[in-house]
Design a protein around this motif. Sequence first.
Motif, PDB file in Angstrom:
ATOM      1  N   SER A   1       9.226 -11.317  16.426  1.00 12.67           N
ATOM      2  CA  SER A   1      10.202 -11.201  15.343  1.00 12.67           C
ATOM      3  C   SER A   1       9.739 -10.235  14.261  1.00 12.67           C
ATOM      4  O   SER A   1      10.567  -9.590  13.606  1.00 12.67           O
ATOM      5  CB  SER A   1      10.479 -12.581  14.734  1.00 12.67           C
ATOM      6  N   PHE A   2       8.422 -10.116  14.050  1.00 16.59           N
ATOM      7  CA  PHE A   2       7.924  -9.189  13.043  1.00 16.59           C
ATOM      8  C   PHE A   2       8.326  -7.750  13.372  1.00 16.59           C
ATOM      9  O   PHE A   2       8.565  -6.943  12.474  1.00 16.59           O
ATOM     10  CB  PHE A   2       6.399  -9.286  12.927  1.00 16.59           C
ATOM     11  N   TYR A   3       8.389  -7.432  14.656  1.00 14.67           N
ATOM     12  CA  TYR A   3       8.728  -6.078  15.068  1.00 14.67           C
ATOM     13  C   TYR A   3      10.233  -5.817  14.999  1.00 14.67           C
ATOM     14  O   TYR A   3      10.690  -4.710  15.255  1.00 14.67           O
ATOM     15  CB  TYR A   3       8.224  -5.832  16.492  1.00 14.67           C
ATOM     16  N   GLY A   4      11.005  -6.846  14.667  1.00 14.54           N
ATOM     17  CA  GLY A   4      12.436  -6.657  14.495  1.00 14.54           C
ATOM     18  C   GLY A   4      12.793  -6.079  13.135  1.00 14.54           C
ATOM     19  O   GLY A   4      13.960  -5.812  12.862  1.00 14.54           O
ATOM     20  N   GLU A   5      11.796  -5.910  12.275  1.00 15.21           N
ATOM     21  CA  GLU A   5      12.006  -5.345  10.946  1.00 15.21           C
ATOM     22  C   GLU A   5      11.145  -4.092  10.804  1.00 15.21           C
ATOM     23  O   GLU A   5       9.933  -4.138  10.993  1.00 15.21           O
ATOM     24  CB  GLU A   5      11.644  -6.367   9.868  1.00 15.21           C
ATOM     25  N   ASN A   6      11.791  -2.990  10.501  1.00 12.67           N
ATOM     26  CA  ASN A   6      11.111  -1.697  10.437  1.00 12.67           C
ATOM     27  C   ASN A   6      11.525  -0.997   9.150  1.00 12.67           C
ATOM     28  O   ASN A   6      12.696  -0.666   8.966  1.00 12.67           O
ATOM     29  CB  ASN A   6      11.502  -0.866  11.665  1.00 12.67           C
ATOM     30  N   LYS A   7      10.558  -0.807   8.252  1.00 14.13           N
ATOM     31  CA  LYS A   7      10.874  -0.203   6.959  1.00 14.13           C
ATOM     32  C   LYS A   7       9.612   0.351   6.322  1.00 14.13           C
ATOM     33  O   LYS A   7       8.495   0.000   6.710  1.00 14.13           O
ATOM     34  CB  LYS A   7      11.503  -1.240   6.034  1.00 14.13           C
ATOM     35  N   ARG A   8       9.815   1.203   5.349  1.00  6.43           N
ATOM     36  CA  ARG A   8       8.735   1.714   4.510  1.00  6.43           C
ATOM     37  C   ARG A   8       8.990   1.227   3.086  1.00  6.43           C
ATOM     38  O   ARG A   8      10.066   1.459   2.548  1.00  6.43           O
ATOM     39  CB  ARG A   8       8.698   3.251   4.570  1.00  6.43           C
ATOM     40  N   VAL A   9       7.983   0.575   2.499  1.00 10.51           N
ATOM     41  CA  VAL A   9       8.185  -0.112   1.224  1.00 10.51           C
ATOM     42  C   VAL A   9       7.506   0.650   0.090  1.00 10.51           C
ATOM     43  O   VAL A   9       6.309   0.930   0.141  1.00 10.51           O
ATOM     44  CB  VAL A   9       7.651  -1.557   1.284  1.00 10.51           C
TER      45      VAL A   9
ATOM     46  N   ALA B   1       4.005   1.857 -12.013  1.00 14.02           N
ATOM     47  CA  ALA B   1       4.555   2.178 -13.331  1.00 14.02           C
ATOM     48  C   ALA B   1       4.202   1.111 -14.353  1.00 14.02           C
ATOM     49  O   ALA B   1       4.104   1.399 -15.560  1.00 14.02           O
ATOM     50  CB  ALA B   1       6.071   2.347 -13.229  1.00 14.02           C
ATOM     51  N   ALA B   2       3.990  -0.116 -13.871  1.00 18.65           N
ATOM     52  CA  ALA B   2       3.581  -1.203 -14.768  1.00 18.65           C
ATOM     53  C   ALA B   2       2.128  -1.075 -15.190  1.00 18.65           C
ATOM     54  O   ALA B   2       1.671  -1.813 -16.072  1.00 18.65           O
ATOM     55  CB  ALA B   2       3.820  -2.551 -14.093  1.00 18.65           C
ATOM     56  N   GLY B   3       1.388  -0.163 -14.550  1.00 16.51           N
ATOM     57  CA  GLY B   3       0.011   0.092 -14.945  1.00 16.51           C
ATOM     58  C   GLY B   3      -1.038  -0.276 -13.929  1.00 16.51           C
ATOM     59  O   GLY B   3      -2.236  -0.171 -14.211  1.00 16.51           O
ATOM     60  N   TYR B   4      -0.601  -0.675 -12.712  1.00 17.36           N
ATOM     61  CA  TYR B   4      -1.608  -1.072 -11.734  1.00 17.36           C
ATOM     62  C   TYR B   4      -2.058   0.108 -10.877  1.00 17.36           C
ATOM     63  O   TYR B   4      -1.246   0.890 -10.380  1.00 17.36           O
ATOM     64  CB  TYR B   4      -1.092  -2.176 -10.807  1.00 17.36           C
ATOM     65  N   SER B   5      -3.371   0.217 -10.690  1.00 16.47           N
ATOM     66  CA  SER B   5      -3.967   1.229  -9.823  1.00 16.47           C
ATOM     67  C   SER B   5      -4.630   0.518  -8.647  1.00 16.47           C
ATOM     68  O   SER B   5      -5.500  -0.338  -8.848  1.00 16.47           O
ATOM     69  CB  SER B   5      -5.013   2.040 -10.596  1.00 16.47           C
ATOM     70  N   PHE B   6      -4.223   0.850  -7.431  1.00 13.41           N
ATOM     71  CA  PHE B   6      -4.696   0.144  -6.252  1.00 13.41           C
ATOM     72  C   PHE B   6      -6.161   0.459  -5.945  1.00 13.41           C
ATOM     73  O   PHE B   6      -6.567   1.621  -5.935  1.00 13.41           O
ATOM     74  CB  PHE B   6      -3.843   0.512  -5.036  1.00 13.41           C
ATOM     75  N   ALA B   7      -6.924  -0.595  -5.685  1.00 13.91           N
ATOM     76  CA  ALA B   7      -8.308  -0.416  -5.257  1.00 13.91           C
ATOM     77  C   ALA B   7      -8.361   0.124  -3.837  1.00 13.91           C
ATOM     78  O   ALA B   7      -9.244   0.913  -3.487  1.00 13.91           O
ATOM     79  CB  ALA B   7      -9.057  -1.746  -5.348  1.00 13.91           C
ATOM     80  N   TYR B   8      -7.404  -0.303  -3.009  1.00 10.61           N
ATOM     81  CA  TYR B   8      -7.350   0.105  -1.601  1.00 10.61           C
ATOM     82  C   TYR B   8      -5.927   0.577  -1.301  1.00 10.61           C
ATOM     83  O   TYR B   8      -5.087  -0.196  -0.844  1.00 10.61           O
ATOM     84  CB  TYR B   8      -7.746  -1.064  -0.694  1.00 10.61           C
ATOM     85  N   PRO B   9      -5.633   1.859  -1.587  1.00  7.23           N
ATOM     86  CA  PRO B   9      -4.257   2.353  -1.470  1.00  7.23           C
ATOM     87  C   PRO B   9      -3.735   2.481  -0.044  1.00  7.23           C
ATOM     88  O   PRO B   9      -2.539   2.677   0.149  1.00  7.23           O
ATOM     89  CB  PRO B   9      -4.313   3.721  -2.156  1.00  7.23           C
TER      90      PRO B   9
ATOM     91  N   ASP C   1       0.815  -1.217   0.000  1.00  9.18           N
ATOM     92  CA  ASP C   1       0.000   0.000   0.000  1.00  9.18           C
ATOM     93  C   ASP C   1       0.849   1.268   0.000  1.00  9.18           C
ATOM     94  O   ASP C   1       2.082   1.221  -0.007  1.00  9.18           O
ATOM     95  CB  ASP C   1      -0.970  -0.018   1.181  1.00  9.18           C
ATOM     96  N   ASP C   2       0.147   2.417   0.013  1.00 10.04           N
ATOM     97  CA  ASP C   2       0.794   3.727  -0.018  1.00 10.04           C
ATOM     98  C   ASP C   2       1.111   4.275   1.365  1.00 10.04           C
ATOM     99  O   ASP C   2       1.748   5.330   1.454  1.00 10.04           O
ATOM    100  CB  ASP C   2      -0.134   4.758  -0.690  1.00 10.04           C
ATOM    101  N   MET C   3       0.655   3.618   2.432  1.00 11.71           N
ATOM    102  CA  MET C   3       0.693   4.241   3.745  1.00 11.71           C
ATOM    103  C   MET C   3       1.307   3.341   4.813  1.00 11.71           C
ATOM    104  O   MET C   3       0.583   2.732   5.614  1.00 11.71           O
ATOM    105  CB  MET C   3      -0.727   4.652   4.180  1.00 11.71           C
ATOM    106  N   PRO C   4       2.642   3.229   4.858  1.00  9.02           N
ATOM    107  CA  PRO C   4       3.244   2.537   5.999  1.00  9.02           C
ATOM    108  C   PRO C   4       2.876   3.291   7.274  1.00  9.02           C
ATOM    109  O   PRO C   4       2.957   4.521   7.322  1.00  9.02           O
ATOM    110  CB  PRO C   4       4.743   2.603   5.703  1.00  9.02           C
ATOM    111  N   ALA C   5       2.429   2.563   8.283  1.00 10.01           N
ATOM    112  CA  ALA C   5       1.887   3.223   9.475  1.00 10.01           C
ATOM    113  C   ALA C   5       2.134   2.370  10.714  1.00 10.01           C
ATOM    114  O   ALA C   5       2.299   1.149  10.628  1.00 10.01           O
ATOM    115  CB  ALA C   5       0.387   3.458   9.297  1.00 10.01           C
ATOM    116  N   PRO C   6       2.143   3.005  11.896  1.00  6.75           N
ATOM    117  CA  PRO C   6       2.276   2.245  13.143  1.00  6.75           C
ATOM    118  C   PRO C   6       1.103   1.277  13.310  1.00  6.75           C
ATOM    119  O   PRO C   6      -0.035   1.612  12.965  1.00  6.75           O
ATOM    120  CB  PRO C   6       2.240   3.340  14.217  1.00  6.75           C
ATOM    121  N   PRO C   7       1.345   0.095  13.829  1.00  3.90           N
ATOM    122  CA  PRO C   7       0.266  -0.900  13.950  1.00  3.90           C
ATOM    123  C   PRO C   7      -0.884  -0.440  14.836  1.00  3.90           C
ATOM    124  O   PRO C   7      -2.035  -0.789  14.594  1.00  3.90           O
ATOM    125  CB  PRO C   7       0.981  -2.131  14.522  1.00  3.90           C
ATOM    126  N   GLN C   8      -0.576   0.363  15.875  1.00  3.76           N
ATOM    127  CA  GLN C   8      -1.650   0.817  16.759  1.00  3.76           C
ATOM    128  C   GLN C   8      -2.623   1.754  16.044  1.00  3.76           C
ATOM    129  O   GLN C   8      -3.804   1.829  16.396  1.00  3.76           O
ATOM    130  CB  GLN C   8      -1.082   1.501  18.005  1.00  3.76           C
TER     131      GLN C   8
END
Length: 291
Positions: free
Chosen positions: A251-259, A266-274, A213-220
């Motif tokens: 272990s999931f919380y041991g990885e912190n990044k924005r993707v 660019a390949a042409g996909y438009s997200f239904a739920y961004p 998605d477009d919005m990396p966010a805190p889980p809370q």
Amino acid sequence: MRLMIFGAGFSGLAIARALVGNCSFAGGTTRSHERFAKLEAAGLKPFVYQGGVPEGDLAAALGDVTHLVMSIAPDSDGDPLLDALSAERLKQIMPQLEWAGYLSTVGVYGDHDGGWVDENTVCKPVSKRSVARVAAEKGWIDLAERAGVPAAIIRLSGIYGPGRNALKTLDAGKARRLIKPGQVFNRIHVSDIGGATALLARERLGGIFNVTDDMPAPPQDVVEHAARLMGVEPPPETDFETADLSPMARSFYGENKRVSNIRIKAAGYSFAYPDYKAGLGAMWQQGTWKG
């Protein structure tokens, strides 16, 4: 298009629903006959596959398959299909194959202290499961290259959708508002997994694509938004450091990044739920959040 999905689970069925309209044949595998009805409801002819070289009716169906989706996670013994194939055997089993897609995870990037990553970022996986994913990715890329088939590596973030989301967890009294300062996650609605994979399959595009998605966010924040939609109080805040968590959950919380998802767009996909707000809001409004 003649499609086979190995591992038609939550994501695989979404891909089926997005692609069956383009298919003259669509099949999917599961580990037992118990799930046949779910596969059939998504338009798939079901087959049992438990690893190794495909045999019997499954092998016969693969003889005409043009598009392959691999959605079975590697285990401690490796990738169940990849380990059974060579380029020569792949050509023998699927001589008509035109495209292959492998569902992976953004976990392959490892921890980047909340920084942005894209498909050019060097993978530095932390967990054993992500190390196995990197090995499987490399294996499928190499196999497809030697077989002369374009392969798309589809890296997914945290998957949610009908029946698997913060609304349902909150309703069941199992939601937790864990607080770890600076922690963010990306997410992806299962319908967008289906849509993005369908685009790559139809266009026969190879390469690595982050489907997220477009919005990396805190889980809370996700839990709080779900509570607002439902008109209930969110659960109390819990400090991550002192929380009672399973080793895998921690272990999931041991990885912190924005993707970044720029490449799939660019390949042409438009997200239904961004973002998670759009995804949760639609499920709440449509009444599909329970699954």
